[in-house]
Design a protein around this motif. Sequence first.
Motif, PDB file in Angstrom:
ATOM      1  N   VAL A  45       8.979   5.558   9.511  1.00  0.00           N
ATOM      2  CA  VAL A  45       8.254   4.856   8.468  1.00  0.00           C
ATOM      3  C   VAL A  45       6.858   5.456   8.384  1.00  0.00           C
ATOM      4  CG1 VAL A  45       7.437   2.997   9.997  1.00  0.00           C
ATOM      5  CG2 VAL A  45       7.600   2.605   7.534  1.00  0.00           C
ATOM      6  N   ARG A  46       6.439   5.795   7.181  1.00  0.00           N
ATOM      7  CA  ARG A  46       5.141   6.431   6.949  1.00  0.00           C
ATOM      8  C   ARG A  46       4.232   5.453   6.218  1.00  0.00           C
ATOM      9  NH1 ARG A  46       4.664  12.453   4.558  1.00  0.00           N
ATOM     10  NH2 ARG A  46       5.389  12.841   6.698  1.00  0.00           N
ATOM     11  N   ALA A  65      -3.043  -0.128   3.635  1.00  0.00           N
ATOM     12  CA  ALA A  65      -1.580  -0.151   3.598  1.00  0.00           C
ATOM     13  C   ALA A  65      -1.066  -0.735   4.904  1.00  0.00           C
ATOM     14  CB  ALA A  65      -1.020   1.251   3.372  1.00  0.00           C
ATOM     15  N   GLY A  66       0.181  -1.228   4.872  1.00  0.00           N
ATOM     16  CA  GLY A  66       0.730  -1.774   6.095  1.00  0.00           C
ATOM     17  C   GLY A  66       2.184  -2.167   5.969  1.00  0.00           C
ATOM     18  N   LEU A  67       2.868  -2.126   7.083  1.00  0.00           N
ATOM     19  CA  LEU A  67       4.233  -2.627   7.217  1.00  0.00           C
ATOM     20  C   LEU A  67       4.112  -4.022   7.804  1.00  0.00           C
ATOM     21  CD1 LEU A  67       7.288  -1.568   7.081  1.00  0.00           C
ATOM     22  CD2 LEU A  67       7.032  -1.205   9.542  1.00  0.00           C
ATOM     23  N   GLN A  68       4.634  -5.036   7.107  1.00  0.00           N
ATOM     24  CA  GLN A  68       4.406  -6.412   7.552  1.00  0.00           C
ATOM     25  C   GLN A  68       5.691  -7.230   7.443  1.00  0.00           C
ATOM     26  OE1 GLN A  68       1.890  -9.338   5.310  1.00  0.00           O
ATOM     27  NE2 GLN A  68       0.553  -9.146   7.104  1.00  0.00           N
ATOM     28  N   SER A  69       5.970  -7.973   8.507  1.00  0.00           N
ATOM     29  CA  SER A  69       7.177  -8.796   8.554  1.00  0.00           C
ATOM     30  C   SER A  69       6.903 -10.192   8.011  1.00  0.00           C
ATOM     31  CB  SER A  69       7.661  -8.906  10.004  1.00  0.00           C
ATOM     32  OG  SER A  69       6.847  -9.830  10.719  1.00  0.00           O
ATOM     33  N   ILE A 112      -0.010   7.497   9.044  1.00  0.00           N
ATOM     34  CA  ILE A 112       0.476   7.278  10.405  1.00  0.00           C
ATOM     35  C   ILE A 112       1.977   7.029  10.309  1.00  0.00           C
ATOM     36  CG2 ILE A 112       0.005   4.783  10.345  1.00  0.00           C
ATOM     37  CD1 ILE A 112      -0.637   4.988  13.366  1.00  0.00           C
ATOM     38  N   GLU A 113       2.732   7.482  11.340  1.00  0.00           N
ATOM     39  CA  GLU A 113       4.179   7.301  11.337  1.00  0.00           C
ATOM     40  C   GLU A 113       4.619   6.562  12.591  1.00  0.00           C
ATOM     41  OE1 GLU A 113       5.796  11.140   8.798  1.00  0.00           O
ATOM     42  OE2 GLU A 113       5.337  11.419  10.936  1.00  0.00           O
ATOM     43  N   TRP A 114       5.531   5.609  12.381  1.00  0.00           N
ATOM     44  CA  TRP A 114       6.119   4.830  13.469  1.00  0.00           C
ATOM     45  C   TRP A 114       7.638   4.968  13.408  1.00  0.00           C
ATOM     46  CZ3 TRP A 114       2.861   2.220  16.821  1.00  0.00           C
ATOM     47  CH2 TRP A 114       1.552   1.979  16.388  1.00  0.00           C
ATOM     48  N   ASP A 115       8.278   4.673  14.544  1.00  0.00           N
ATOM     49  CA  ASP A 115       9.744   4.741  14.580  1.00  0.00           C
ATOM     50  C   ASP A 115      10.272   3.791  15.649  1.00  0.00           C
ATOM     51  OD1 ASP A 115      12.300   5.525  13.951  1.00  0.00           O
ATOM     52  OD2 ASP A 115      12.170   7.506  14.879  1.00  0.00           O
ATOM     53  N   LEU A 116      11.548   3.495  15.533  1.00  0.00           N
ATOM     54  CA  LEU A 116      12.320   2.798  16.566  1.00  0.00           C
ATOM     55  C   LEU A 116      11.641   1.511  17.049  1.00  0.00           C
ATOM     56  CD1 LEU A 116      13.488   5.930  18.588  1.00  0.00           C
ATOM     57  CD2 LEU A 116      14.826   4.576  16.970  1.00  0.00           C
ATOM     58  N   GLY A 165       0.782  -1.236   0.000  1.00  0.00           N
ATOM     59  CA  GLY A 165       0.000   0.000   0.000  1.00  0.00           C
ATOM     60  C   GLY A 165       0.811   1.282   0.000  1.00  0.00           C
ATOM     61  N   GLY A 166       2.078   1.235  -0.391  1.00  0.00           N
ATOM     62  CA  GLY A 166       2.838   2.473  -0.521  1.00  0.00           C
ATOM     63  C   GLY A 166       3.566   2.914   0.736  1.00  0.00           C
ATOM     64  N   VAL A 167       3.981   1.967   1.554  1.00  0.00           N
ATOM     65  CA  VAL A 167       4.749   2.296   2.762  1.00  0.00           C
ATOM     66  C   VAL A 167       6.118   2.838   2.356  1.00  0.00           C
ATOM     67  CG1 VAL A 167       5.793   1.366   4.846  1.00  0.00           C
ATOM     68  CG2 VAL A 167       3.548   0.557   4.104  1.00  0.00           C
ATOM     69  N   VAL A 168       6.559   3.928   3.008  1.00  0.00           N
ATOM     70  CA  VAL A 168       7.862   4.518   2.699  1.00  0.00           C
ATOM     71  C   VAL A 168       8.566   4.909   3.985  1.00  0.00           C
ATOM     72  CG1 VAL A 168       7.139   5.396   0.437  1.00  0.00           C
ATOM     73  CG2 VAL A 168       6.886   6.839   2.472  1.00  0.00           C
TER      74      VAL A 168
END
Length: 813
Positions: free
Chosen positions: A131-132, A141-145, A277-281, A122-125
């Motif tokens: 990470v946005r 959209a999603g960040l997935q391991s 939404i933004e995540w970090d660390l 979904g366009g994670v950058v």
Amino acid sequence: MALLVEMGWGGLVQYPDTITWTDISQYVSTARGINISRGAADELSETQPGTATLSLDNQDGRFTPGNSASPYYPFVRRNAPIRIAVAHIPTRSGAAPYPLAQLGDDFDDGRVDQALWPNSYGGVVEQGGVVRIPVSTAADAGLQSVRQWTLKGSRLTAKLVTVPKAGGSSNAAASMWVNSTTAGTRIGWRYDALTGVLAAMNQTAYFDGTPTSFTYSPIDHAWLRVRESAGTVYWETSADGFGWTVRRTLAAPAWVGSQTHAVEFPATRTGGTSDFIEWDLVGAIIKPRFWGMVNEFPIEWEGLSSRVTVTCTDLFKRLNRLPVLRSMAAEEVLASGPTAFYPLTEPSDSTSAGDLSGIGAGSLTIQQAGTGGTLAMAAAPGPPASEDQVPLFTPSSATAGKWLQADMGDSVKQWLTTGRPVFECWFQTTTGGRAIMGLASPDLQYVHVLSLSGGGQLQIEWTTTGETLSITPIPFTPGLADGNWHHVVFGQYSNFLFLDGALAMTGVPVTYGSDQRTLHIGGYRGTRLWSGSIAYVALYGVTQAAEARLAGHYKAGATGYAGESAAARIQRLARYAGVDSVTIIGDTFDPIASQAPGGTQVVARMREVESTESAKLYAERDYYGLAFQSRDLRYNPDPQSEVFTVTYADLEPGTSISDDDQKMVNSLQASRPGGATQRVTAPSSVAAFGLYEPQPLDILKTNDNSVLDAAYWVVSRYANPEPELREVAIEAYTMPNYLDILDADISSYFTVYGLPSQAPAPSMRVTVEGYTETIRERSHVIQFHTSASFKDSVWVLGDPVYSRLDSTTRLAY
């Protein structure tokens, strides 16, 4: 390792729980590094204010004070809060499945790591060090391991940087999940952008019927964590990634211990306006290094490049610039938040008396009734422990003389009406039948007068109808016209009255007043004029019963809290300075003498307590607070309490062993206020090295034996100092126990092993007194200032090591 440097733009250091922090780590020069200094040079020196120096990229002018184009305008200014931490990013080791604590990403390289997050969609950058994830109407959209992680006995941590807005959507949410192998069965956090609610969830089939939900706070919920321990799952939040608050617990579902998991940070939106939404660390272990304020933002140029190199100081900067303290009697009132406070300690040439509450009550002016009589400011000694000078009222008669009166104003009236008035004052007289103070509405409908009967009994006179004053005598308070100082607190909230710190009457049958703004002191409306002295008049508008706490002020004026423990004294002084967080470490704290008179700064008074106790006082490095360590924290260092160990081969160059007379003390004169002056010597040391006697020790002990103990403690430790390591430099970043080294703080122990054969011993245990550190890219050098731990060995009956008095140990103090 990642740097985490955050600014509290617009915040005030004295209100740490209200600060919203902004990450500026990407602008910090890691080439120049961050330099931090903390603690003391040695155990005989006071801890110094902690400092930090760092260089910021100012190419776009964002750190230029007064620059309206700065995204931080107008808050780029001196005294802006700052905190600095090291974020340790874990790496995978061993074979899959890996514990979730090994999943780490600082999102600093500008590209999504496909080895960690191969299933992202979904366009994670990555951009700007985070990470946005789009929260878009176009697609989820999603960040997935990859599925290779386990939660059992481990944890998933992430910093929540930016949350999405509702944006006119019918559904907008973003989450952090640990996914089982069954779709929709998962544990984690969910943020609902429509309601602003953060929920700790254990979902089955995408549903949790009993989530723990609360309104999201960007301050309190900046960090989120899910962890499992001993069969229980914990959902936790944190403001700084270091100190955690448990929000929910649950017996771990069976799949947590039997399956391999995937991690997902999904986002979804239906309708409305897209954002992110933004995540970090993710997975970071946070180790705080500094908490304080920026002294200034000086701009400098190198060609066309602009930098700002800032120097920062911990909370001692604010404490050191506070004004000198008033007497304890006055400071206790101020710390309790009065609506109006007239200490009546003006100099002798004053013709009025002012309010110190800060609310803005009008000043008291001298009024004349009849002819004759005097009111002399600063003409009489105040309550016993205060050493203040206060007014002396000398009327010609009960109706001829002077008193004080003020229109305190509308603000005070509103405070006293919204709450319920509480009277507090000190008084002294030998004449009964007089009025101490009165409070009235301008139309005299509501009146309350505190007075003495002819026999010297305390009484309340009052009306709420404008009629003749009713009189309510206070039982068991006769003979107060005895020439002694007395303290009274009367509260109209619970109708309790306290005299000289003790409860004199409950349920005083008096109706509380409203619209009261006229204050009389030393009489009421030109009658029953006071003969004697009055001091520390305070009014409070309370919405809950606070009278019992105020009654404790009696000890401030009567004894200056002489005899309270040193730990309690430090907490009291910190409260005067507006510092609510004081961590007391250790158990041995002696009673301490009075510090009641005014005239010195709060830090000076704290240092007096520190010196008296052979203790350590310093600012916390993770919060706006103080720590106060007792001397017993260092007694007989246990190898199990060592923070880390290091070999000589792993030290940086420059390590040396000192054997000099820098710390030698073999004779010491000591005294206390109002006590004996005593001297302790070590004759064998004097004979061998000559006399080494520093300045006399003047400490706030409450008896002579304690003074003697304190002097003996110093001489027994330093009559013949043995060789010691005073500086130990470590490149901590390269060490396998890096995180343990970062835990070392003032009074921590560690041992250096494998010393060269020329050393006095193959190993030396040392105590940390302070340190300087330099943090750069892939480098973290810490220079520890240390002392020999054996100096703090104390005698223990029957112990094989610590029972040899004057050989390996000394009597505990």
